[in-house]
Design an enzyme around this catalytic site. Structure first.
Site, PDB file in Angstrom:
ATOM      1  N   LYS A  79       0.638  -1.227   0.061  1.00  0.00           N
ATOM      2  CA  LYS A  79       0.012   0.157  -0.136  1.00  0.00           C
ATOM      3  C   LYS A  79       0.850   1.231   0.137  1.00  0.00           C
ATOM      4  O   LYS A  79       0.295   2.293  -0.745  1.00  0.00           O
ATOM      5  CB  LYS A  79      -0.908   0.080   1.189  1.00  0.00           C
ATOM      6  CG  LYS A  79      -2.025  -0.980   1.050  1.00  0.00           C
ATOM      7  CD  LYS A  79      -2.670  -1.184   2.162  1.00  0.00           C
ATOM      8  CE  LYS A  79      -3.771  -2.446   2.188  1.00  0.00           C
ATOM      9  NZ  LYS A  79      -4.822  -2.320   3.236  1.00  0.00           N
ATOM     10  N   ASP A 115      -9.511   2.214   3.183  1.00  0.00           N
ATOM     11  CA  ASP A 115      -9.528   1.554   4.534  1.00  0.00           C
ATOM     12  C   ASP A 115      -9.836   2.273   5.599  1.00  0.00           C
ATOM     13  O   ASP A 115     -10.444   1.621   6.715  1.00  0.00           O
ATOM     14  CB  ASP A 115      -7.699   1.228   4.729  1.00  0.00           C
ATOM     15  CG  ASP A 115      -7.303  -0.050   4.144  1.00  0.00           C
ATOM     16  OD1 ASP A 115      -8.135  -0.922   3.706  1.00  0.00           O
ATOM     17  OD2 ASP A 115      -6.071  -0.183   3.797  1.00  0.00           O
TER      18      ASP A 115
HETATM   19  P1  NAP Z   1       2.250  -3.310   5.874  1.00  0.00           P
HETATM   20  O1  NAP Z   1       1.934  -1.803   5.133  1.00  0.00           O
HETATM   21  O2  NAP Z   1       3.340  -4.049   5.535  1.00  0.00           O
HETATM   22  O3  NAP Z   1       2.327  -2.819   7.440  1.00  0.00           O
HETATM   23  C1  NAP Z   1       2.940  -3.557   8.292  1.00  0.00           C
HETATM   24  C2  NAP Z   1       2.878  -3.078   9.711  1.00  0.00           C
HETATM   25  O4  NAP Z   1       3.197  -4.042  10.643  1.00  0.00           O
HETATM   26  C3  NAP Z   1       3.999  -1.947   9.895  1.00  0.00           C
HETATM   27  O5  NAP Z   1       3.740  -0.928  10.878  1.00  0.00           O
HETATM   28  C4  NAP Z   1       5.042  -2.909  10.509  1.00  0.00           C
HETATM   29  O6  NAP Z   1       6.111  -2.419  11.174  1.00  0.00           O
HETATM   30  C5  NAP Z   1       4.273  -3.984  11.492  1.00  0.00           C
HETATM   31  N1  NAP Z   1       4.900  -5.340  11.483  1.00  0.00           N
HETATM   32  C6  NAP Z   1       5.038  -6.263  10.574  1.00  0.00           C
HETATM   33  N2  NAP Z   1       5.447  -7.425  10.927  1.00  0.00           N
HETATM   34  C7  NAP Z   1       5.383  -7.144  12.057  1.00  0.00           C
HETATM   35  C8  NAP Z   1       5.964  -8.206  13.319  1.00  0.00           C
HETATM   36  N3  NAP Z   1       6.305  -9.169  12.890  1.00  0.00           N
HETATM   37  N4  NAP Z   1       5.855  -7.561  14.464  1.00  0.00           N
HETATM   38  C9  NAP Z   1       5.538  -6.452  14.721  1.00  0.00           C
HETATM   39  N5  NAP Z   1       5.294  -5.512  13.841  1.00  0.00           N
HETATM   40  C10 NAP Z   1       5.202  -6.037  12.503  1.00  0.00           C
HETATM   41  O7  NAP Z   1       1.051  -4.104   5.840  1.00  0.00           O
HETATM   42  P2  NAP Z   1      -0.697  -3.513   5.636  1.00  0.00           P
HETATM   43  O8  NAP Z   1      -0.985  -3.621   4.458  1.00  0.00           O
HETATM   44  O9  NAP Z   1      -0.802  -2.284   6.485  1.00  0.00           O
HETATM   45  O10 NAP Z   1      -1.359  -4.756   6.481  1.00  0.00           O
HETATM   46  C11 NAP Z   1      -1.395  -5.017   7.752  1.00  0.00           C
HETATM   47  C12 NAP Z   1      -2.464  -5.985   8.179  1.00  0.00           C
HETATM   48  O11 NAP Z   1      -3.888  -5.446   8.251  1.00  0.00           O
HETATM   49  C13 NAP Z   1      -2.317  -7.044   7.144  1.00  0.00           C
HETATM   50  O12 NAP Z   1      -2.620  -8.226   8.138  1.00  0.00           O
HETATM   51  C14 NAP Z   1      -3.764  -7.119   6.479  1.00  0.00           C
HETATM   52  O13 NAP Z   1      -4.318  -8.316   6.070  1.00  0.00           O
HETATM   53  C15 NAP Z   1      -4.524  -6.309   7.365  1.00  0.00           C
HETATM   54  N6  NAP Z   1      -5.671  -5.644   6.607  1.00  0.00           N
HETATM   55  C16 NAP Z   1      -6.842  -5.873   6.600  1.00  0.00           C
HETATM   56  C17 NAP Z   1      -7.843  -5.418   5.907  1.00  0.00           C
HETATM   57  C18 NAP Z   1      -9.359  -5.517   6.288  1.00  0.00           C
HETATM   58  O14 NAP Z   1     -10.102  -5.208   5.377  1.00  0.00           O
HETATM   59  N7  NAP Z   1      -9.499  -6.470   7.177  1.00  0.00           N
HETATM   60  C19 NAP Z   1      -7.406  -4.027   5.193  1.00  0.00           C
HETATM   61  C20 NAP Z   1      -6.093  -3.703   5.308  1.00  0.00           C
HETATM   62  C21 NAP Z   1      -5.330  -4.491   5.888  1.00  0.00           C
HETATM   63  P3  NAP Z   1       7.432  -1.744  11.085  1.00  0.00           P
HETATM   64  O15 NAP Z   1       7.068  -0.241  10.622  1.00  0.00           O
HETATM   65  O16 NAP Z   1       8.240  -1.768  12.203  1.00  0.00           O
HETATM   66  O17 NAP Z   1       7.799  -2.366   9.663  1.00  0.00           O
END
Ligand code: NAP
Length: 296
Positions: A79, A115
């Site tokens: 994203k 979102d």
């Molecule tokens: P992203 O841009 O990759 O963001 C990841 C975030 O999580 C960052 O803040 C990262 O921290 C942190 N993170 C990643 N791995 C981690 C770990 N092992 N331990 C602690 N923190 C960790 O991902 P995203 O697109 O925002 O998605 C995040 C989640 O939300 C996913 O599971 C996705 O499926 C879910 N989601 C759901 C919906 C829905 O409609 N239900 C919509 C959107 C997203 P750092 O900054 O330190 O790297």
């Protein structure tokens, strides 16, 4: 009636490069998709899943410009990276610096972010409360979803927002952008309205007495053996716990909420609402939300 041809479970960058050959005869045609590397939303058949790695995103978006797609969704981890590679973005996506919805218009990619609004509607439907009345702790404030949720909370003028992130500097940078939105006084006690805290037990415990809603916007919980972002011993029955992660089984965070007697909800209704909003952007009409709910 036209014969429906089956689609492949998951396409790749190589398919996109040779799209007409690989999928040109699919009927009805694939003109919507989701790009993701880990997990994807499965809304409906002609909305295809693409396995696109981080280093493939630029090429995938380039191919997309030349194809007859209506648009795509983007999910973890694309994203934020995609925001820098599109041609135009709407106001909310520009605030968030992240896109989850792209429309293809005249070979240009136009980005939006549903979102934040999806989160808002989902909190209302799951807990019968409004984000603007809540004190919220957002874990994963450095990611695309975290940015969108934080901006939505700021624009809604929520009571209080506490940002937590593994890489604390990213949460601090976001807090600086959001600060003007939290300048005014609110009614609920002396605690600062906007804070960034480190992700450790002492810091979380000190905050959680002044928090109503805890949000997980990290991918922790996508794998069955992931630890809970907040241990059950820090949760209390007055907490509402919202996990953006969705899946067939309960995430570790929602199991922790159960153990503490707190109310919990997974990300399925957010998926529904943000998907419905994407649909409206693509087709310029209201989404068939009941059909989409059934499909989920
Ligand atoms: P992203 O841009 O990759 O963001 C990841 C975030 O999580 C960052 O803040 C990262 O921290 C942190 N993170 C990643 N791995 C981690 C770990 N092992 N331990 C602690 N923190 C960790 O991902 P995203 O697109 O925002 O998605 C995040 C989640 O939300 C996913 O599971 C996705 O499926 C879910 N989601 C759901 C919906 C829905 O409609 N239900 C919509 C959107 C997203 P750092 O900054 O330190 O790297």
């Amino acid at each position: 009636m036209k014969q429906q041809k089956p689609t492949t479970d998951r396409y790749t960058l190589a398919d996109l490069e040779n799209w007409r050959e690989r999928a040109g005869d699919v009927d009805p045609p694939i003109r919507l998709g989701v790009f993701g590397a880990l997990e994807a939303c499965k809304i409906d058949t002609r909305y295809a899943r693409f396995h696109i790695r981080t280093n493939e995103l630029r090429s995938a978006l380039r191919f997309l410009r030349g194809l007859d797609f209506i648009g795509i969704n983007l999910t973890v981890p694309h994203k934020i990276a995609a925001f820098a590679q599109i041609d135009e973005a709407d106001e909310f996506a520009t605030h968030a610096g992240a896109v989850n919805t792209i429309r293809v218009r005249d070979k240009k990619l136009v980005g939006s972010n549903t979102d934040g609004d999806g989160f808002l509607q989902s909190v209302r439907s799951e807990f019968s409360v409004d984000v603007r009345d809540l004190r919220i702790m957002l874990i994963g404030a450095g990611g695309g979803t975290g940015h969108a949720i934080a901006w939505q909370c700021a624009l809604e003028n929520c009571e209080r927002l506490v940002l937590v992130n593994r890489t604390c500097e990213k949460a601090q940078a976001l807090a600086e952008q959001l600060r003007p939105y939290f300048a005014g006084p609110r009614v609920l006690g002396p605690a600062a309205r906007l804070e960034t805290v480190t992700w450790d037990e002492r810091a979380l415990r000190a905050q959680l007495a002044d928090i109503d809603l805890i949000v997980n916007a990290t991918p922790l919980g996508m794998n069955a053996n992931d630890p809970s972002p907040v241990p059950a011993r820090l949760l209390a029955p007055h907490h509402m716990v919202f996990d953006c992660v969705y899946g067939p089984s309960k995430t570790s965070l929602l199991r922790a909420a159960d153990e503490a007697g707190a109310r919990g909800a997974n990300g399925l209704s957010m998926l529904l609402h943000q998907g419905a909003l994407s649909f409206s952007l693509w087709f310029d009409r209201e989404a068939p939300i009941d059909v989409m709910r059934k499909a989920l």
